[in-house]
Design a protein around this motif. Structure first.
Motif, PDB file in Angstrom:
ATOM      1  N   SER A 191      90.582  69.246  74.396  1.00 52.77           N
ATOM      2  CA  SER A 191      90.207  70.316  75.318  1.00 52.77           C
ATOM      3  C   SER A 191      90.389  71.700  74.719  1.00 52.77           C
ATOM      4  N   GLN A 192      91.289  71.835  73.741  1.00 52.48           N
ATOM      5  CA  GLN A 192      91.538  73.133  73.131  1.00 52.48           C
ATOM      6  C   GLN A 192      90.606  73.408  71.947  1.00 52.48           C
ATOM      7  N   ILE A 193      89.834  72.419  71.549  1.00 59.20           N
ATOM      8  CA  ILE A 193      88.917  72.585  70.413  1.00 59.20           C
ATOM      9  C   ILE A 193      87.568  73.066  70.925  1.00 59.20           C
ATOM     10  N   ASP A 194      87.057  74.109  70.321  1.00 59.32           N
ATOM     11  CA  ASP A 194      85.759  74.656  70.720  1.00 59.32           C
ATOM     12  C   ASP A 194      84.657  73.938  69.942  1.00 59.32           C
ATOM     13  N   ALA A 195      83.954  73.028  70.616  1.00 57.72           N
ATOM     14  CA  ALA A 195      82.919  72.234  69.952  1.00 57.72           C
ATOM     15  C   ALA A 195      81.704  73.068  69.567  1.00 57.72           C
ATOM     16  N   VAL A 196      81.560  74.261  70.136  1.00 57.20           N
ATOM     17  CA  VAL A 196      80.425  75.126  69.776  1.00 57.20           C
ATOM     18  C   VAL A 196      80.556  75.626  68.343  1.00 57.20           C
ATOM     19  N   ILE A 197      81.787  75.787  67.865  1.00 56.36           N
ATOM     20  CA  ILE A 197      82.001  76.329  66.517  1.00 56.36           C
ATOM     21  C   ILE A 197      82.720  75.330  65.616  1.00 56.36           C
ATOM     22  N   THR A 198      82.710  74.058  66.004  1.00 55.72           N
ATOM     23  CA  THR A 198      83.297  73.011  65.174  1.00 55.72           C
ATOM     24  C   THR A 198      82.212  72.374  64.317  1.00 55.72           C
ATOM     25  N   PRO A 199      82.327  72.403  62.980  1.00 55.12           N
ATOM     26  CA  PRO A 199      81.282  71.835  62.119  1.00 55.12           C
ATOM     27  C   PRO A 199      81.139  70.331  62.318  1.00 55.12           C
ATOM     28  N   ARG A 200      79.892  69.892  62.461  1.00 56.26           N
ATOM     29  CA  ARG A 200      79.563  68.475  62.601  1.00 56.26           C
ATOM     30  C   ARG A 200      78.273  68.200  61.823  1.00 56.26           C
ATOM     31  N   GLN A 201      78.030  66.921  61.531  1.00 55.84           N
ATOM     32  CA  GLN A 201      76.799  66.568  60.824  1.00 55.84           C
ATOM     33  C   GLN A 201      75.608  66.679  61.780  1.00 55.84           C
ATOM     34  N   PRO A 202      74.563  67.422  61.404  1.00 49.15           N
ATOM     35  CA  PRO A 202      73.458  67.700  62.337  1.00 49.15           C
ATOM     36  C   PRO A 202      72.375  66.647  62.400  1.00 49.15           C
ATOM     37  N   GLY A 203      72.486  65.582  61.607  1.00 52.77           N
ATOM     38  CA  GLY A 203      71.444  64.567  61.652  1.00 52.77           C
ATOM     39  C   GLY A 203      70.079  65.124  61.283  1.00 52.77           C
ATOM     40  N   SER A 204      69.076  64.755  62.069  1.00 47.48           N
ATOM     41  CA  SER A 204      67.687  65.135  61.746  1.00 47.48           C
ATOM     42  C   SER A 204      67.303  66.535  62.213  1.00 47.48           C
ATOM     43  N   THR A 205      68.229  67.272  62.800  1.00 45.33           N
ATOM     44  CA  THR A 205      67.849  68.573  63.366  1.00 45.33           C
ATOM     45  C   THR A 205      67.509  69.614  62.309  1.00 45.33           C
ATOM     46  N   LEU A 206      67.843  69.353  61.035  1.00 43.71           N
ATOM     47  CA  LEU A 206      67.479  70.295  59.967  1.00 43.71           C
ATOM     48  C   LEU A 206      66.055  70.074  59.460  1.00 43.71           C
ATOM     49  N   LYS A 207      65.427  68.971  59.837  1.00 43.99           N
ATOM     50  CA  LYS A 207      64.104  68.644  59.288  1.00 43.99           C
ATOM     51  C   LYS A 207      63.042  69.698  59.594  1.00 43.99           C
ATOM     52  N   PRO A 208      62.972  70.268  60.813  1.00 44.34           N
ATOM     53  CA  PRO A 208      61.966  71.316  61.039  1.00 44.34           C
ATOM     54  C   PRO A 208      62.118  72.502  60.094  1.00 44.34           C
ATOM     55  N   LEU A 209      63.344  72.833  59.721  1.00 44.05           N
ATOM     56  CA  LEU A 209      63.581  73.939  58.796  1.00 44.05           C
ATOM     57  C   LEU A 209      63.129  73.556  57.389  1.00 44.05           C
ATOM     58  N   LEU A 210      63.323  72.291  57.039  1.00 47.98           N
ATOM     59  CA  LEU A 210      62.866  71.804  55.737  1.00 47.98           C
ATOM     60  C   LEU A 210      61.343  71.842  55.648  1.00 47.98           C
ATOM     61  N   TYR A 211      60.669  71.339  56.675  1.00 46.38           N
ATOM     62  CA  TYR A 211      59.199  71.328  56.649  1.00 46.38           C
ATOM     63  C   TYR A 211      58.636  72.741  56.750  1.00 46.38           C
ATOM     64  N   ALA A 212      59.348  73.640  57.425  1.00 51.74           N
ATOM     65  CA  ALA A 212      58.913  75.039  57.457  1.00 51.74           C
ATOM     66  C   ALA A 212      58.918  75.618  56.054  1.00 51.74           C
ATOM     67  N   LEU A 213      59.926  75.266  55.275  1.00 50.43           N
ATOM     68  CA  LEU A 213      59.995  75.735  53.889  1.00 50.43           C
ATOM     69  C   LEU A 213      58.861  75.144  53.059  1.00 50.43           C
ATOM     70  N   ALA A 214      58.520  73.868  53.306  1.00 50.33           N
ATOM     71  CA  ALA A 214      57.401  73.238  52.587  1.00 50.33           C
ATOM     72  C   ALA A 214      56.080  73.920  52.944  1.00 50.33           C
ATOM     73  N   LEU A 215      55.880  74.260  54.228  1.00 56.93           N
ATOM     74  CA  LEU A 215      54.673  74.995  54.632  1.00 56.93           C
ATOM     75  C   LEU A 215      54.636  76.360  53.961  1.00 56.93           C
ATOM     76  N   GLN A 216      55.810  76.963  53.843  1.00 55.03           N
ATOM     77  CA  GLN A 216      55.896  78.273  53.189  1.00 55.03           C
ATOM     78  C   GLN A 216      55.490  78.169  51.725  1.00 55.03           C
ATOM     79  N   GLN A 217      55.696  76.990  51.123  1.00 57.52           N
ATOM     80  CA  GLN A 217      55.388  76.790  49.703  1.00 57.52           C
ATOM     81  C   GLN A 217      54.006  76.186  49.471  1.00 57.52           C
ATOM     82  N   GLY A 218      53.186  76.126  50.523  1.00 48.76           N
ATOM     83  CA  GLY A 218      51.802  75.732  50.304  1.00 48.76           C
ATOM     84  C   GLY A 218      51.339  74.471  50.982  1.00 48.76           C
ATOM     85  N   TRP A 219      52.238  73.671  51.533  1.00 47.20           N
ATOM     86  CA  TRP A 219      51.794  72.492  52.252  1.00 47.20           C
ATOM     87  C   TRP A 219      51.174  72.898  53.583  1.00 47.20           C
ATOM     88  N   THR A 220      50.494  71.959  54.195  1.00 44.50           N
ATOM     89  CA  THR A 220      49.919  72.184  55.523  1.00 44.50           C
ATOM     90  C   THR A 220      50.360  71.063  56.449  1.00 44.50           C
TER      91      THR A 220
END
Length: 755
Positions: free
Chosen positions: A350-379
């Motif tokens: 209860s005393q741990i703030d889960a909003v600022i506790t680092p955790r593994q994000p799973g697949s939630t980083l994928k949109p950022l990865l594909y955004a970078l690929a689009l930035q580099q020329g993919w469609t």
């Protein structure tokens, strides 16, 4: 004694008396405190600020300040009956004297002499105000000084100003000050809702706040309350019916309503956020002893209740903790910062703030990865290969697979992202480069990803690093804000930090369109109505290894929301994924946010244009040339492309880049690989696959172990099983390619060990 001596003695007595009077005057003059220039708010009085939400509703209540700074009421809003009660109880000639009621003092002196002890003080409201302004020991000397200071106070301020100050600062039990704090403490109501008897009780309590405290019982206050009511009846301030009601009615105490659950937000504000601000900015934001935050208290409470209910529903599946963050990405204001449970109770974590506790994000980083690929020329129509993939990890091998363990072959970027497929994500990470991807994530505020790129490897695409919910929502707010990153804000009236561009508006528009496209999710999620929101919303779920973390994050035209479920003690859940756990919460929160808002679709850059493509090939569906498929040859759909580039050329270019001839080397084994026999499988049945790149255009392959040919395979065959043998070995392949014809090429030697 002669007359001369008598006169001389009298003269010296007068001189001594004058000296004493002068000494008293000088001592009095230097002992008097200056009268304050203002009886209102003074920043020097603040010991601890109060935290309020965007609508000035308190998120904290502090009684550590010497003054009541936060719950004051102007005199015209204090009920007249309450004012009359105080004047009658404490100083009935308040509006007639000039600070001291000499008649009351004389009468009190006689009463004290008769009683043989102090039974009455006869301090006026003005003198009591002086005592609050300048506390002193209760002595005759103090009363002497208060007489002059009361007179000075009346010269500088009107009766109304003094009475207002007094009613807002008078002492009550439990460090409460002022009638409003006392009313909320005893009755949990504001002043204008109090019954007459409750008002009279507040005016009587100040005589002895500890002895008469209503929380200790009503016996002590009953008699003085009736005496005051009788005096008000005799003065014509109340009628007989009101008097009878005061005598007969009972006082009902109430516990003050609990504050909105925002303790973790407040602690972050005190410890991490406000301390980083320059002192001049911090003082400017602390108006009237308050920090005016961006939090929406009503939304915070709703989200807290919703989160706790969802965790209760999933408790049997091992879910104990959760967090939620809601942001208005137009203003960058944080509207809700929610942790499950009760901060003050002894709940696990209860005393741990889960909003600022680092955790593994799973697949939630994928949109950022594909955004970078689009930035580099993919469609969005770029084809990515979804086939079995094994990569070296240290001295071992890791076989990547999708969540469903299915493979779909070549498919478009839109489908790869929409279905959150792992293998296309790894291949995309190899295309953009892990170091570049990591730098981009750091630009998005993910400062917890502070290791070398080699530490994460290709697994960064699948969320093997650890980030916070605050960082993740900030990154998605960037996608929602046309690619411009700005830190999220917690305080109102704070100048926004100048942002920097991470992605182009066109790239963000395409990513948002994919994440809001239910058709793009059809392979893995079907046409799930859960992720198809009534108002266009970009949604992404994520699940970390072994179900330790379940995420859902999304944004619409105005709001960005992130939800995390898991266990802060790092225990796994029982198959609770992002789609089965937090996604329902995400949907409910967006329904609440859209309830009273004029909704809009997601931002779409005017520099994008649509073209009809073939679903399978990703190429333009047109009959203009014979080289490109026609609409009759393929199932079609519309796709978005960035203006200024020809859709088919982009598809052809990126497809060609993907299908360029791979480097001639063994994909498996890798140099330094260490293999172990599985004790559960008979040794004679154990085998290991030797592999070349799967899309290598081979005519024939000779497979060599320790320089000896163990097998020959034909056209397009790029793998061969080898029975495991203990010891040190080398592996190679002699390959006949279509491009070289009869002249074979041989791969470099790979050393590996079997034990």
């Amino acid at each position: 004694m002669n007359k001369y001596a008598q006169k001389l003695t009298i003269k010296w007595l007068w001189l001594f008396l004058l000296f004493l009077i002068l000494l008293l005057a000088v001592q009095t003059w230097f002992s008097l405190h200056p009268i304050p220039a203002d009886l209102g708010f003074d920043p020097s009085r603040v010991r601890k600020v109060q935290i309020v939400d965007r609508n000035y509703q308190p998120l904290t209540v502090t009684y550590q300040n010497r003054w009541n700074l936060h719950e004051t009421v102007p005199l015209h809003k204090i009920p007249k009956a309450l004012q009359h009660a105080f004047v009658m109880a404490e100083d009935k000639r308040f509006f007639e004297h000039s600070g001291v009621d000499w008649w009351a003092r004389a009468h009190a002196m006689l009463q004290n002499i008769r009683a043989g002890r102090v039974v009455r003080g006869a301090s006026t409201i003005t003198e009591q105000s002086v005592r609050m302004l300048h506390p002193r020991p209760r002595t005759f000397w103090s009363r002497w000084l208060e007489t002059f200071e009361a007179w000075q106070l009346e010269r500088h301020f009107s009766k109304s100003e003094i009475l207002e100050f007094y009613l807002n600062q008078i002492h009550y039990a439990r460090q409460r000050r002022g009638v409003l704090q006392a009313a909320r403490d005893y009755f949990d109501r504001d002043l204008d809702t109090l019954a007459l008897k409750e008002m009279l009780a507040l005016s009587v309590l100040v005589r002895s706040p500890g002895r008469l405290d209503l929380r200790k019982g009503f016996k002590e206050i009953r008699r003085p309350l009736q005496v005051l009511a009788k005096r008000m009846l005799d003065a014509g301030l109340i009628n007989a019916a009101a008097y009878q009601a005061i005598v007969q009615d009972k006082i009902h105490l109430q516990q003050p309503e609990a504050l909105i659950q925002a303790s973790h937000f407040v602690r972050y504000l005190y410890q991490d956020y406000a301390t980083q601000m320059p002192a001049t900015l911090s003082k400017r934001l602390q108006q009237k002893g308050r920090l005016h935050t961006t939090l929406d208290g009503e939304l915070q409470h709703y989200a807290w209740q919703l989160l706790n209910q969802r965790i209760a529903d999933l408790q049997t599946l091992g879910v104990k903790n959760g967090a939620m963050l809601i942001v208005d990405h137009h203003s960058k204001h944080i509207l809700a910062w929610v942790n499950s449970g009760d901060f003050k109770r002894e709940n696990p974590g209860s005393q741990i703030d889960a909003v600022i506790t680092p955790r593994q994000p799973g697949s939630t980083l994928k949109p950022l990865l594909y955004a970078l690929a689009l930035q580099q020329g993919w469609t969005a129509a770029t084809l990515i290969d979804d086939s079995p993939l094994t990569e070296a990890v240290g001295t071992g091998l890791h076989q990547y697979h999708n969540y469903s363990r299915s493979y779909y072959g070549r498919l478009r970027l839109r489908d790869a992202l929409g279905n959150s497929l792992n293998i296309p994500a790894v291949r995309t990470a190899q295309f953009v480069g892990i170091d570049t991807f990591l730098k981009t994530l750091n630009q998005l505020g993910m400062n917890n990803l502070d290791q070398h790129p080699d530490f994460y490897g290709d697994g960064l695409a699948l969320g093997n690093g650890e980030i916070t919910l605050l960082e993740l929502v900030g990154a998605y707010a960037t996608l929602a804000s046309q690619g411009i990153y700005q830190p999220l804000q917690l305080l109102m009236q704070q100048t926004p930090t100048v942002g920097h561009t991470v992605f182009s508006p066109e790239v963000c528009s395409i990513i948002a369109d994919i994440l809001s496209d239910s058709d793009a999710r059809r392979f893995e999620f079907g046409h799930s109505a859960l992720l198809d929101f009534p108002v266009q919303t970009a949604v992404k779920t994520g699940t970390s290894n072994d179900y330790h973390d379940a995420w859902a994050v999304g944004f619409n035209h105005r709001y960005t929301v992130g939800v995390w479920l898991g266990n802060l003690d790092r225990q796994p859940m029982q198959q609770v994924s992002g789609a089965t756990g937090p996604a329902l919460l995400l949907r409910a929160i967006f329904a609440k946010l859209n309830q009273y808002q004029e909704t809009q679709p997601l931002y779409l850059s005017p520099k994008l244009y649509q073209a009809e493509i073939c679903r399978d090939s990703g190429q333009l569906a047109t009959q203009k040339t014979e080289k490109i498929q026609t609409t009759a040859d393929c199932a079609t759909r519309m796709e978005w492309f960035i203006a200024g580039s020809h859709a088919n050329a982009l598809v052809a270019q990126t497809t060609q880049k993907q299908s360029a001839q791979p480097i001639l080397r063994l994909k498996q084994p890798v140099n330094g690989l260490r293999l172990a026999h599985d004790p559960r499988i008979p040794d004679a049945l154990e085998a290991f696959d030797l592999r070349l790149p799967h899309d290598l255009p081979t005519l024939a392959v000779e497979w060599l172990i320790d320089g000896k040919v163990i097998a020959v395979t034909g056209k397009t065959i790029t793998q061969q099983s080898w029975p495991l043998q203990t010891g040190e070995h080398t592996a190679q392949a002699r390959v006949w390619l279509k491009s070289t014809g009869e002249k074979p090429e041989i791969t470099p030697k790979v050393d590996f060990h079997v034990f």
